[in-house]
Motif scaffolding. Structure first.
Motif, mmCIF file in Angstrom:
data_model
loop_
_atom_site.group_PDB
_atom_site.id
_atom_site.type_symbol
_atom_site.label_atom_id
_atom_site.label_comp_id
_atom_site.label_asym_id
_atom_site.label_seq_id
_atom_site.Cartn_x
_atom_site.Cartn_y
_atom_site.Cartn_z
ATOM 1 N N GLY A 39 47.286 -11.400 0.371
ATOM 2 C CA GLY A 39 46.604 -10.152 0.737
ATOM 3 C C GLY A 39 45.364 -10.399 1.566
ATOM 4 O O GLY A 39 45.089 -9.692 2.545
ATOM 5 N N VAL A 40 44.583 -11.432 1.198
ATOM 6 C CA VAL A 40 43.368 -11.765 1.951
ATOM 7 C C VAL A 40 43.724 -12.209 3.366
ATOM 8 O O VAL A 40 43.066 -11.822 4.343
ATOM 9 C CB VAL A 40 42.563 -12.862 1.221
ATOM 10 N N MET A 41 44.780 -13.007 3.509
ATOM 11 C CA MET A 41 45.181 -13.472 4.835
ATOM 12 C C MET A 41 45.650 -12.307 5.719
ATOM 13 O O MET A 41 45.339 -12.246 6.909
ATOM 14 C CB MET A 41 46.304 -14.511 4.702
ATOM 15 N N LEU A 42 46.410 -11.388 5.121
ATOM 16 C CA LEU A 42 46.855 -10.216 5.886
ATOM 17 C C LEU A 42 45.676 -9.349 6.306
ATOM 18 O O LEU A 42 45.640 -8.818 7.425
ATOM 19 C CB LEU A 42 47.851 -9.400 5.059
ATOM 20 N N ALA A 43 44.692 -9.192 5.409
ATOM 21 C CA ALA A 43 43.493 -8.420 5.752
ATOM 22 C C ALA A 43 42.722 -9.100 6.877
ATOM 23 O O ALA A 43 42.198 -8.434 7.786
ATOM 24 C CB ALA A 43 42.611 -8.257 4.517
ATOM 25 N N ALA A 44 42.650 -10.446 6.838
ATOM 26 C CA ALA A 44 41.972 -11.181 7.911
ATOM 27 C C ALA A 44 42.684 -10.987 9.239
ATOM 28 O O ALA A 44 42.059 -10.846 10.299
ATOM 29 C CB ALA A 44 41.900 -12.664 7.548
ATOM 30 N N GLU A 45 44.014 -10.959 9.177
ATOM 31 C CA GLU A 45 44.780 -10.740 10.405
ATOM 32 C C GLU A 45 44.513 -9.347 10.978
ATOM 33 O O GLU A 45 44.281 -9.192 12.189
ATOM 34 C CB GLU A 45 46.266 -10.916 10.128
ATOM 35 N N LEU A 46 44.536 -8.313 10.127
ATOM 36 C CA LEU A 46 44.237 -6.953 10.591
ATOM 37 C C LEU A 46 42.828 -6.866 11.158
ATOM 38 O O LEU A 46 42.584 -6.204 12.175
ATOM 39 C CB LEU A 46 44.417 -5.953 9.444
ATOM 40 N N GLY A 47 41.882 -7.537 10.499
ATOM 41 C CA GLY A 47 40.505 -7.535 10.990
ATOM 42 C C GLY A 47 40.383 -8.182 12.352
ATOM 43 O O GLY A 47 39.656 -7.697 13.225
ATOM 44 N N SER A 48 41.106 -9.282 12.560
ATOM 45 C CA SER A 48 41.045 -9.964 13.852
ATOM 46 C C SER A 48 41.673 -9.109 14.950
ATOM 47 O O SER A 48 41.184 -9.079 16.081
ATOM 48 C CB SER A 48 41.745 -11.323 13.762
ATOM 49 N N ILE A 49 42.752 -8.399 14.614
ATOM 50 C CA ILE A 49 43.389 -7.506 15.599
ATOM 51 C C ILE A 49 42.431 -6.368 15.965
ATOM 52 O O ILE A 49 42.307 -5.988 17.136
ATOM 53 C CB ILE A 49 44.707 -6.948 15.042
ATOM 54 N N THR A 50 41.750 -5.819 14.952
ATOM 55 C CA THR A 50 40.767 -4.753 15.202
ATOM 56 C C THR A 50 39.646 -5.244 16.103
ATOM 57 O O THR A 50 39.217 -4.555 17.038
ATOM 58 C CB THR A 50 40.184 -4.263 13.863
ATOM 59 N N LEU A 51 39.154 -6.467 15.841
ATOM 60 C CA LEU A 51 38.089 -7.055 16.663
ATOM 61 C C LEU A 51 38.567 -7.253 18.093
ATOM 62 O O LEU A 51 37.828 -6.985 19.057
ATOM 63 C CB LEU A 51 37.659 -8.394 16.046
ATOM 64 N N MET A 52 39.808 -7.686 18.267
ATOM 65 C CA MET A 52 40.366 -7.888 19.599
ATOM 66 C C MET A 52 40.479 -6.559 20.345
ATOM 67 O O MET A 52 40.162 -6.467 21.537
ATOM 68 C CB MET A 52 41.732 -8.555 19.473
ATOM 69 N N ASP A 53 40.924 -5.501 19.646
ATOM 70 C CA ASP A 53 40.990 -4.175 20.271
ATOM 71 C C ASP A 53 39.600 -3.702 20.698
ATOM 72 O O ASP A 53 39.421 -3.137 21.785
ATOM 73 C CB ASP A 53 41.594 -3.161 19.291
ATOM 74 N N ALA A 54 38.600 -3.916 19.823
ATOM 75 C CA ALA A 54 37.236 -3.467 20.121
ATOM 76 C C ALA A 54 36.668 -4.198 21.335
ATOM 77 O O ALA A 54 35.919 -3.618 22.122
ATOM 78 C CB ALA A 54 36.341 -3.684 18.896
ATOM 79 N N ALA A 55 37.035 -5.479 21.498
ATOM 80 C CA ALA A 55 36.519 -6.256 22.626
ATOM 81 C C ALA A 55 36.997 -5.713 23.963
ATOM 82 O O ALA A 55 36.332 -5.879 24.983
ATOM 83 C CB ALA A 55 36.928 -7.720 22.476
#
Length: 517
Positions: A39-55
């Motif tokens: 679950g933590v790894m999946l949350a980290a993946e979603l967070g990284s995708i969100t950060l990439m979209d924001a960039a």
């Protein structure tokens, strides 16, 4: 104890991911992590995708719960697919491969995010030759990272699921690619600079819409008139010069609007009708009479008006720059046509025209040296022009979002939805361009709700400096109007108001025909 076990699993998974992406050896039979670790790894993946979209979002950032739901649903479908089809002979599998893939994806998102941030600082092209160059360094680096990730994902399948049918990791990779291709493209975070991505559903929709446009454009009830293509090409320098000769020079005592309108799609009469009627309204409301030009792709005007192509656009902008005070006056450039992402169609059967891209348009404006710009673009996906063209001295109004179609282009109409709402309605009520856009956006939304069609969501980007200039000019125009109303004699504007075209639409809505642009 459970928390410690989860923490050890997270550290172990992160270390394993680092070894995988650097092609070092890993333990093939490492046990599956706990559900909490996955679950933590999946949350980290979603967070990284969100950060990439924001960039890549730029300004006006918005969070999309729909985008988050789509990404999460894609992950859930992939995990379910892997679980249903995992090989029985694999010693360890599902939890391990999910955690590995999520951790690796999170790591690969970081350099892509950095490249997106660096790309924002890349200078815009200053020469037309640059706009047609090959891939930039950041594009090449992004492709290299994607290829790198592809190879690493193959290795994850090979190292984790050791059953004979999974030996080289082809099946999990095929599953992941299938889910990625079939998932709708809806970013978790979007903004003014967000670019449309590959989306098989939007691609299919755009393809069928294009087929419909071609069918509608070629559906001519009357015999098609032939055009002397070669002779028309030769006439262009003369037509451009004649048009510019009608333009008066700038008055050094006041700031003035200059107008250039392009009807760029010849096979439908609505575009020609729209620029001609918009010109009459702007001549009266914003006092562009004597300072307005049109370029039209249509068989009826080949002998009287310049063609709407990129070469004439550059020539007309340069000619207007010679008549204007380029540091003080304001250019209004209006383009109406069909469009796609980063492309405005310049089409006239028999002629070979380049489509208009944001880079070509920016180069033409910069080359002319005109400082204050109002750009009005009426076309599908026209919001995609905003990231390249926005600036402190630029107001941009587009008929749709970067990923949406606009409506109202058919031979039965005199206006598109956007032109009808902006020129035929809003600018009759106000001389403020930003205020007119706000009124037009509300009216279009009302029409689209009534027609039960997907909202086009017209966009506007207003630079700080141009906003100040336009406020001053609208105040001056309003003051002149008040002075005219106190005069006992009818003013020219008042006398001509009855001559303004009202088009096929009424205040209750546009004509029934609804066609995407």
């Amino acid at each position: 104890e459970t928390m410690r076990e989860t923490l050890r699993g997270i550290i172990s998974t992160v270390n394993r991911a680092l070894r995988l992406i650097t092609f070092r050896t890993v333990d093939r039979y490492q046990p599956d992590p706990t559900l909490e670790c996955v679950g933590v790894m999946l949350a980290a993946e979603l967070g990284s995708i969100t950060l990439m979209d924001a960039a890549s979002a730029g300004s006006d950032i918005e969070f999309s719960f729909t985008g988050l739901a789509i990404v999460a649903a894609g992950q859930a479908i992939l995990i379910g697919w892997l679980w249903l089809s995992q090989p029985s002979e694999a010693r360890f599998g599902l939890g391990r491969v999910v955690a590995d893939c999520a951790a690796v994806s999170a790591f690969f998102a970081l350099p892509i995010t950095a490249l997106l941030v660096l790309a924002k600082d890349t200078a815009r092209p200053t020469d037309e030759a640059v706009t047609t160059s090959s891939l930039s360094l950041s594009d090449v680096a992004t492709v290299a990272i994607i290829v790198w990730a592809f190879i690493v994902l193959l290795r994850i399948g090979y190292e984790t699921w050791t059953g004979s049918t999974w030996r080289f990791g082809y099946r999990p990779l095929a599953f992941a690619l299938t889910v990625a291709i079939l998932s709708p493209s809806n970013p978790i975070v979007s903004g003014a600079a967000t670019e449309a991505r590959f989306d098989v559903w939007q691609f299919a929709d755009a393809f069928w819409a294009a087929q419909s446009d071609v069918a509608a454009a070629t559906d001519q009830p009357e015999p098609v008139q032939t055009v002397d293509v070669e002779g028309t090409y030769y006439k262009q320098p003369t037509l451009v010069a004649n048009a510019l000769a009608t333009v008066v020079a700038s008055d050094p005592k006041r700031r003035e609007f200059y107008l250039l309108s392009l009807a760029a799609f010849a096979e439908q009469n609505v575009f020609k009708s729209e620029v001609e009627k918009a010109r009459i309204i702007l001549d009266q409301r914003l006092q562009t009479r004597g300072r307005s030009l049109v370029a039209i792709n249509h068989r009826d005007t080949v002998d009287t008006a310049p063609l709407a192509n990129t070469q004439n656009l550059k020539a007309l902008l340069l000619g207007l720059a010679n008549k204007m005070d380029v540091d003080n006056d304001v250019l209004i450039l209006f383009v109406t046509t069909h469009g796609d992402v980063d492309r405005l169609s310049m089409r006239f059967e028999g002629f070979s025209f380049n489509d208009l891209s944001p880079e070509r348009l920016l180069w033409a404006l910069d080359h002319a040296g005109i400082k204050n710009r109002v750009l009005i673009i009426s076309a599908c996906y026209s919001g995609s022009f905003i990231p390249m063209l926005k600036g402190d001295n630029t107001l941009i109004m587009t008929a749709s979002r970067a990923d949406r179609t606009s409506f109202g282009c058919s031979n039965e109409r005199e206006w598109t939805y956007f032109g009808d709402a902006l020129f035929n309605h809003a600018l009759r009520e106000t001389v403020s361009l930003p205020a007119a856009f706000a009124k037009a956006r509300e009216r279009i939304a009302e029409w689209e709700r009534k027609d039960a069609i997907e909202p086009s969501e017209p966009q506007m980007s207003a630079g700080v400096e141009i906003s100040k200039v336009l406020r001053e000019m609208s105040d001056d125009l309003a003051s002149l109007a008040r002075v005219d109303r106190t005069d006992e004699r009818p003013t020219e504007a008042a006398a001509g108001e009855a001559e303004l075209p009202t088009g096929a639409a009424t205040a209750d809505g546009p004509s029934p025909e609804t066609v995407t642009k």
